[in-house]
Design a protein around this motif. Structure first.
Motif, PDB file in Angstrom:
ATOM      1  N   PRO A 346      41.057  41.700  51.230  1.00 17.39           N
ATOM      2  CA  PRO A 346      41.483  40.325  51.491  1.00 17.39           C
ATOM      3  C   PRO A 346      42.132  40.179  52.878  1.00 17.39           C
ATOM      4  N   GLU A 347      42.833  41.234  53.365  1.00 17.23           N
ATOM      5  CA  GLU A 347      43.466  41.167  54.703  1.00 17.23           C
ATOM      6  C   GLU A 347      42.390  41.017  55.781  1.00 17.23           C
ATOM      7  N   THR A 348      41.306  41.782  55.638  1.00 17.70           N
ATOM      8  CA  THR A 348      40.212  41.690  56.620  1.00 17.70           C
ATOM      9  C   THR A 348      39.527  40.332  56.520  1.00 17.70           C
ATOM     10  N   ASP A 349      39.248  39.901  55.299  1.00 13.03           N
ATOM     11  CA  ASP A 349      38.569  38.602  55.123  1.00 13.03           C
ATOM     12  C   ASP A 349      39.397  37.465  55.734  1.00 13.03           C
ATOM     13  N   ALA A 350      40.742  37.590  55.668  1.00 10.10           N
ATOM     14  CA  ALA A 350      41.587  36.523  56.224  1.00 10.10           C
ATOM     15  C   ALA A 350      41.460  36.472  57.744  1.00 10.10           C
ATOM     16  N   VAL A 351      41.320  37.630  58.392  1.00 10.01           N
ATOM     17  CA  VAL A 351      41.194  37.655  59.858  1.00 10.01           C
ATOM     18  C   VAL A 351      39.819  37.128  60.296  1.00 10.01           C
ATOM     19  N   PHE A 352      38.809  37.330  59.423  1.00 10.43           N
ATOM     20  CA  PHE A 352      37.436  36.910  59.770  1.00 10.43           C
ATOM     21  C   PHE A 352      36.924  35.887  58.751  1.00 10.43           C
ATOM     22  N   PRO A 353      37.344  34.622  58.834  1.00  9.02           N
ATOM     23  CA  PRO A 353      36.823  33.633  57.879  1.00  9.02           C
ATOM     24  C   PRO A 353      35.295  33.522  57.999  1.00  9.02           C
ATOM     25  N   HIS A 354      34.605  33.464  56.862  1.00  9.43           N
ATOM     26  CA  HIS A 354      33.133  33.480  56.944  1.00  9.43           C
ATOM     27  C   HIS A 354      32.486  32.626  55.858  1.00  9.43           C
ATOM     28  N   ALA A 355      31.230  32.262  56.143  1.00  5.86           N
ATOM     29  CA  ALA A 355      30.477  31.379  55.237  1.00  5.86           C
ATOM     30  C   ALA A 355      29.593  32.158  54.279  1.00  5.86           C
TER      31      ALA A 355
END
Ligand code: KDG
Ligand code: MG
Length: 403
Positions: A346-355
């Motif tokens: 989740p920490e990585t996903d927060a830095v890289f918002p994606h579709a």
């Protein structure tokens, strides 16, 4: 003309290191490209900042092929993981920009969707065969149609692909390389048992994959391939180190288990012989380490002539920017096979918002213009780079072996 006015290299560590290139154009359009090379991150960051970015400023961002050729031929020193990762970052960011300017997702620029979504495989692993099968059942319940199986080896403290965490796996785990111990004979005994137990427990409606991670000789790999044939593996990955492409001929002579290779390759020249001699079934290069979308399409086109399918690398050291780019490529390429999917934290996903999204064992890149992924630079700045190395491997007598 969208003129490149600036490019920034952003290094961040939301639990693991990522290097991202962000290119800006005079009309305000931006594009992102992944430049992460696990354990050698700062080499690519320097290559980009010191040697590539100064050459980009002022160029027409639409001229993707010309910029690719300029960076490849212009360096004089061709190929290699550092150079090709840097070129990939520029190429990916330029495709992102082109998509945004066209108002289209990148897959539309690559010819449009050749399928509705792309099948992905998840990673089931455990210290024992039972734990691994329990993890595989979890993946089946989440809808996965393809699952990679890796289990601990009795008598060995650790091995590639077996995680301490139930959901996430990161082999680059220490400030200096951790030392693992390896026994080929112990490994060759356990894997057929794992696959036998897995077929009995999981049935035949699921694809089962396995990563040998470059640890066998060709004849050992031939033996393992033969032993696994009754359990119909989807593929055996990285059976032997592939610098010598001819080595795969020997494996092929002994087994019909499908072979996949290519995550450490960085150009078409690393796999030309493997492809033209039909020594493999799946080519695993991905966007970030193989010169970007532009070069990966060239590799896939060559592979298609020989009925070899794609199976892009998708471990967590490839950032969500690479994952997005891979999914646009996968959706559009005619000879798609499968995509690896290891969830980011989740920490990585927060830095890289994606579709991009997952459903029923498959993924889709989404329909946002460009790649549909970005980097939150404020959040990225809150996670400082932390040196981390991949492990090294020694045989039980202390001899250095392939990790
Ligand atoms: O995902 C795989 O198949 C791998 O082999 C993962 C690699 O070990 C990892 O990407 C190394 O950085
Ligand atoms: Mg692998």
């Amino acid at each position: 003309m969208p003129r490149i006015t600036a490019a920034r290299v952003i290094v961040t560590c939301p639990g693991r290191n990522f290097v991202t290139l962000k290119i800006e154009c005079n009309d305000g359009t931006t594009g992102v490209g992944d430049a992460t090379l696990n354990g050698r991150e700062m080499a690519v960051a320097s290559y980009l900042s010191d040697h590539v970015v100064p050459c980009l400023v002022g160029r027409d961002a639409h001229r993707i092929e010309d910029i690719w050729q300029y960076l490849y031929k212009g360096a004089y020193w061709r190929r290699g993981p550092v150079t090709m990762t840097a070129i990939a970052a520029v190429d990916t960011a330029l495709w992102d920009i082109k998509g945004k300017l066209a108002g289209l997702p990148v897959y539309q620029l690559l010819g449009g969707a050749a399928r509705d979504s792309v099948m992905v495989y998840g990673h089931a692993n455990g210290a024992t065969i039972e734990d691994t099968i329990a993890a595989a059942r979890d993946y089946q319940q989440q809808g996965y149609k393809a699952i990679r199986l890796q289990c601990g080896i009795p008598g060995m403290a650790s091995t590639y692909g077996v995680s301490k965490d139930r959901f996430f796996y990161e082999p680059a785990d220490a400030d200096l390389p951790s030392e693992n111990v390896w026994s080929t004979s112990k490994y060759l005994r356990i894997v057929p048992e794992l696959f036998k137990a897995a077929r009995e427990a999981l049935g035949w409606d699921v694809h089962l994959l396995h990563d040998i991670h470059h640890r066998l000789t060709p004849i050992e790999a031939g033996r393992l391939g033969k032993d696994l044939e009754p359990y119909r593996p989807f593929w055996l990955e990285d059976a032997t180190p592939a610098e010598n492409q001819d080595a795969f001929r020997l494996i092929r002579q002994h087994t019909t288990s499908p072979l996949a290779v290519g995550e450490v390759f960085n150009s078409i020249w690393d796999c030309k012989g493997l492809i033209e001699n039909q020594l493999i079934d799946y080519i695993r290069n991905t966007v970030v380490h193989a010169g970007g979308i532009t070069h990966l399409r060239r590799i896939a086109a060559l592979a298609d002539l020989y009925q070899i399918k794609t199976g892009c690398h998708g471990a967590t050291d490839l950032s969500p920017v690479c994952m997005a780019a891979a999914l646009h490529f996968d959706l559009s390429v005619p000879n798609f096979g499968i995509q690896e999917y290891m969830r980011h934290t989740p920490e990585t996903d927060a830095v890289f918002p994606h579709a991009y999204r997952f459903a029923n064992g498959a993924m889709h890149p989404g329909d946002a213009p460009g790649l549909g992924v970005d980097i939150d630079e404020d959040l990225a700045a809150a996670h400082d780079y932390k040196r981390a190395f991949l492990p090294v491997n020694r045989l039980e007598d202390g001899t250095m072996h392939d990790w």
